[in-house]
Design an enzyme around this catalytic site. Structure first.
Site, mmCIF file in Angstrom:
data_model
loop_
_atom_site.group_PDB
_atom_site.id
_atom_site.type_symbol
_atom_site.label_atom_id
_atom_site.label_comp_id
_atom_site.label_asym_id
_atom_site.label_seq_id
_atom_site.Cartn_x
_atom_site.Cartn_y
_atom_site.Cartn_z
ATOM 1 N N GLN A 131 0.830 -1.206 0.000
ATOM 2 C CA GLN A 131 0.000 0.000 0.000
ATOM 3 C C GLN A 131 0.862 1.252 0.000
ATOM 4 O OE1 GLN A 131 -3.462 0.663 2.887
ATOM 5 N NE2 GLN A 131 -1.820 1.733 3.914
ATOM 6 N N GLY A 132 0.691 2.113 -1.005
ATOM 7 C CA GLY A 132 1.469 3.354 -1.068
ATOM 8 C C GLY A 132 0.601 4.556 -0.739
ATOM 9 N N TYR A 133 0.544 4.897 0.513
ATOM 10 C CA TYR A 133 -0.265 6.030 0.966
ATOM 11 C C TYR A 133 0.612 7.181 1.449
ATOM 12 C CZ TYR A 133 -4.940 3.801 0.958
ATOM 13 O OH TYR A 133 -6.132 3.225 0.624
ATOM 14 N N SER A 134 1.253 6.970 2.610
ATOM 15 C CA SER A 134 1.989 8.052 3.260
ATOM 16 C C SER A 134 3.162 8.533 2.420
ATOM 17 C CB SER A 134 2.543 7.580 4.614
ATOM 18 O OG SER A 134 1.503 7.237 5.477
ATOM 19 N N SER A 166 4.495 -0.986 3.666
ATOM 20 C CA SER A 166 4.787 -2.252 4.337
ATOM 21 C C SER A 166 5.298 -3.281 3.335
ATOM 22 C CB SER A 166 3.532 -2.808 4.999
ATOM 23 O OG SER A 166 2.972 -1.849 5.836
ATOM 24 N N GLU A 255 -10.516 -0.433 7.349
ATOM 25 C CA GLU A 255 -9.346 -0.837 8.136
ATOM 26 C C GLU A 255 -9.634 -0.654 9.626
ATOM 27 O OE1 GLU A 255 -5.944 1.631 7.501
ATOM 28 O OE2 GLU A 255 -4.525 0.126 8.214
ATOM 29 N N GLU A 384 -3.896 10.889 18.175
ATOM 30 C CA GLU A 384 -4.407 12.263 18.126
ATOM 31 C C GLU A 384 -5.428 12.426 17.000
ATOM 32 O OE1 GLU A 384 -1.257 11.348 18.556
ATOM 33 O OE2 GLU A 384 -1.050 11.999 20.628
#
Lengths: 400, 379
Positions: A131-134, A166, A255, A384
């Site tokens: 998964q390429g998100y951040s 990951s 998720e 947060e």
């Protein structure tokens, strides 16, 4: 006999006949997972056989439709299958981001052709996805992501960097959030793109964590050409162009619900007090360290109350009551609690828990797990961010 | 059993809320306090509650009760906690009713349960003798005297003890303070010779007393349960009270929290609602989470009391400890987030803080129950 009872009987018989003995040790943990993929090396012949048989039956993803490689089972049947697997302590045959994330996204937003093309290899463990998100500058503020994706006629040209991908170094394909319209407002110019990691210009670099392990990578895209169609009629973008945030949001909710539904797994094994008692010893029936004993008792109270809350919210959902955004509460409390639990386990272990290498501590197993838990309240939305969600969606506080 | 209220229980909750909002809001408690009312509650209101079946919520139908079980009793306790309703519900309808239902002989049940259901008798449970809870520490003596007993000793922190018609009291027929064996429960007429009650005006403005027993005579018929074997029986009754208090505190905490959320949305400083400040939002969201946990353990404790009464000790300790801590946090945050106005007597939030302080101390504070839980868990 009702249909469900018949199903249970058949499933039990099938599992009994087909689950290899070595796969019935109930072993969980990241080291025992079968991830699949082009480069996967099976840890044993039994692991390979188990995956093969389950995949053929469609039971690596029992709830997915049959035509896409799933088992086509109803919710009740899936529950029965899982309980039967638990009864014989069967390992999960296959886990992957394809199963957890991409699959649900494709099932909801993909075209029939995309599903037929991409889903079956996931169910058979042939293709491993990451998964390429951040990005370095898009963490909690994910929608500010900048990875560039330009329209070049017959292909997309991708330039940019992802982080916290990951197992990117072991994966075959990546599903990515990329910016397809830099002029639109930040949530409206993002698309959900599928990229073959073997493409020219894709590179990865593992990140070594404080636990000593490297489950995450940096992933770089330098002039990567992604065909608009991976095969005739198989688009590279899932959902509509520039509507990738919808897909991402759906997956984040999915998720969170998955994490909160599985939260009970946080507390597998022995209680903190029981472990501390065996490590520190008792005096007059009480843990020999009275201050630590008090902290542990408080933690057990909170842990127990948390488990009951998971139970209550499941029951409320079943009864059609309850609040959807409560999954943020469960993630927030569960991850903070898990960190607290490991701090107490480290306290109980004392100096012995600090040994980083050697057989006595299985190479610092507890210490490494303790460090791993620190990510619980960061990954998939920090504590947060979860508190922000509660403040906004449940408490309806202004400006949140 | 699903960890949710049944439809019947939800209906009870909704009707209780409507009734209490109208008849027993916080202003009613304020009135009682300002009048320095000796009774500590309104007898007319209690009679009305009895007519609705609340006083006999744990009493079987054969004795005029509604037999709603502990979850039902908890629902009422929670609603009364919301409005800080003063009533002998805990002392009489939870503690005494449980003691009589579980331990009473036929004659005792026949005599007392119908009166409880009708709201015609107030009971008190007298256990503690020192400033911290500890039933096992019971020192009060019940010496053999002829065919019966003579009771001597002091009790403290007895809810509704200043107006009770009957007192259930724990005394020692054998052993020494600290022993588990040798405790016996007696059911004593409050008007009996040698019983004196000193009303103690408490921080929460609710009725309570110190009781003195000076050679009070009791017969074998006055024993509730078994002679010498009373600690386990007493713990059972106390567990019901602990779960009831947890439910009450849950209601009080939820009400204080709701008032606080309203305030965060209307109070403006620096040109904007103070609820838009993240420093307050995160504390509010954390408190919300804790309140949800409190609701879960409280409901579970009540359900377990209904389903396996004798095994509910650990979960009742869990509920009492958790509710005590969370309600205390809710009260503290409520006052702090209200700022100066939260410190004024004119504003209601202080009443919540005071009642929660008393409820969390009664029948064991969070530390008492954490210790008890650790012992039961083998450390």
């Amino acid at each position: 006999m009702s249909d469900l009872e018949t199903f249970r009987k058949d499933a039990r018989a099938w599992l009994e006949e087909n689950c290899p003995a070595e796969m019935r040790d109930g072993a969980g943990g990241e080291d025992n997972i079968c991830w699949g993929g082009r480069n996967w090396k099976f840890q044993s012949e039994a692991q390979k056989i188990w995956l093969g048989r389950m995949a053929e039956k469609g039971w690596t993803v029992p709830a997915w439709p049959k035509e896409y490689g799933g088992g086509g089972l109803s919710k009740e049947e899936v529950k029965i299958l899982k309980s039967e697997m638990r009864d014989i302590k069967a390992r999960s045959p296959l886990e992957s981001f394809g199963i957890w994330m991409l699959g649900p996204a494709l099932l909801k937003y993909g075209t029939h052709e995309q599903k037929l093309h991409f889903l079956p290899p996931i169910t058979r463990g042939e293709i491993r996805w990451c998964q390429g998100y951040s990005e370095p500058n898009a963490g909690s503020d994910l929608a500010s992501l900048q990875c560039k994706c330009e329209d070049k006629g017959d292909h997309w040209l991708v330039n940019g960097q992802k982080v916290w991908t990951s197992y990117a170094d072991e994966s075959d394909w990546i599903f990515c959030l990329v910016r397809t319209d830099p002029k639109a407002t930040k949530h409206n110019g993002i698309s959900f793109l599928l990229i073959d990691m073997a493409a020219q210009g894709v590179s990865t670099k593992p990140i070594k964590l404080i636990s000593g392990k490297s489950p995450f990578c940096e992933t770089f895209f330098d002039d990567v050409k992604v065909p608009k169609e991976h095969a005739p009629g198989i688009g590279a973008i899932v959902g509509d162009l520039n509507r990738g945030w919808d897909v991402a949001k759906y997956l984040l909710t999915h998720e969170r619900e998955m994490i909160s539904a599985g939260g009970g797994g946080l507390f597998g094994g022995r209680g903190i007090g029981e472990i501390a008692a065996s490590e520190i010893g008792l005096e007059d029936g009480r843990l020999a360290d009275p201050m630590l004993r008090g902290k542990i008792a408080q933690a057990e109270i909170d842990g127990w109350a948390f488990l009951l809350t998971l139970e209550r919210m499941k029951d409320e959902a079943k009864a059609g009551q309850g609040v959807g955004a409560n999954s943020s509460l469960l993630i927030y409390y569960g991850s903070e609690f898990n960190k607290r639990r490991f701090e107490l386990l480290m306290d109980s272990g004392g100096s012995e828990a600090l040994e980083w290498e050697g057989e006595r501590t299985q190479d610092g197993k507890l210490a490494r797990s303790w460090l791993r838990t620190k990510a619980n309240s960061i990954e998939g939305g920090t504590s947060e961010v979860q508190l922000n969600i509660i403040a906004k969606h449940i408490l309806r506080l202004p400006g949140a | 059993m699903a960890l949710v209220l049944t439809e019947e229980q939800q209906m009870l909750r909704d009707s209780a809320r409507g009734f209490l909002d109208e008849k027993a809001p916080v202003s009613a408690l304020r009135k009682l306090r300002d009048a320095n009312d000796e009774t500590g509650f309104s007898r007319d209101l209690w009679k009305e509650m009895a007519e609705m079946g609340w006083a006999g919520i744990l009493v079987g139908e054969d004795h005029g009760g509604t037999d709603f079980g502990f979850v039902g009793a908890g629902v009422l306790a929670e609603e009364m906690g919301r409005t800080l309703t003063a009533s002998p519900f805990l002392s009489t309808s939870i503690l005494a009713a449980t003691a009589l239902q579980k331990l009473g002989g036929d004659a005792q049940r026949q005599e007392h349960l119908p009166k409880i259901s009708a709201g015609d008798a107030v009971f008190a449970l007298a256990v503690d003798e020192t400033r911290k809870h500890g039933p096992q520490k019971t020192a009060m003596k019940a010496e053999k005297h002829g065919n019966g007993f003579k009771l001597s000793g002091d009790k403290t922190f007895v809810a509704d003890g200043q107006v009770a018609d009957n007192i259930i009291v724990a005394a020692r027929t054998a052993g020494a303070p600290g022993d588990a064996e040798g405790i016996t429960l007696f059911l004593i007429d409050a008007a009996a010779k040698g019983v004196t009650a000193e009303r103690t005006v408490m921080v929460d403005s609710r009725g309570a007393a110190r009781l003195k027993f000076d050679g009070v005579e009791a017969t074998g018929d006055d024993v509730l349960g078994e002679v010498d074997g009373g600690l386990a029986a007493l713990e059972g009754v106390l567990n019901a009270g602990r779960a009831g208090l947890a439910a009450e505190m849950s209601g009080s905490a939820q009400a204080a929290f709701a008032m606080t959320m309203d305030y965060l949305k209307e109070r403006k400083q620096f040109g904007t609602e103070i609820g838009s400040f993240q420093a307050l939002q995160h504390r509010a969201a954390h408190l919300y989470s804790e309140i949800e946990l409190m609701k879960s353990v409280t409901l579970k404790a009540l359900q377990d009391l209904d389903e396996h009464y004798g095994m509910a000790g650990i979960i009742c300790s869990l509920a009492k400890a958790k509710a005590g801590e969370v309600a205390k946090l809710a009260a503290q945050e409520a006052v702090q987030m209200h700022g100066g106005i939260g410190m004024t007597d004119e504003f209601d939030i202080g009443f919540y803080m005071k009642r929660i302080r008393v409820a969390q101390e009664m029948f064991g504070d969070a530390a008492f129950h954490a210790d008890r839980l650790a012992m039961m868990r083998g450390y």
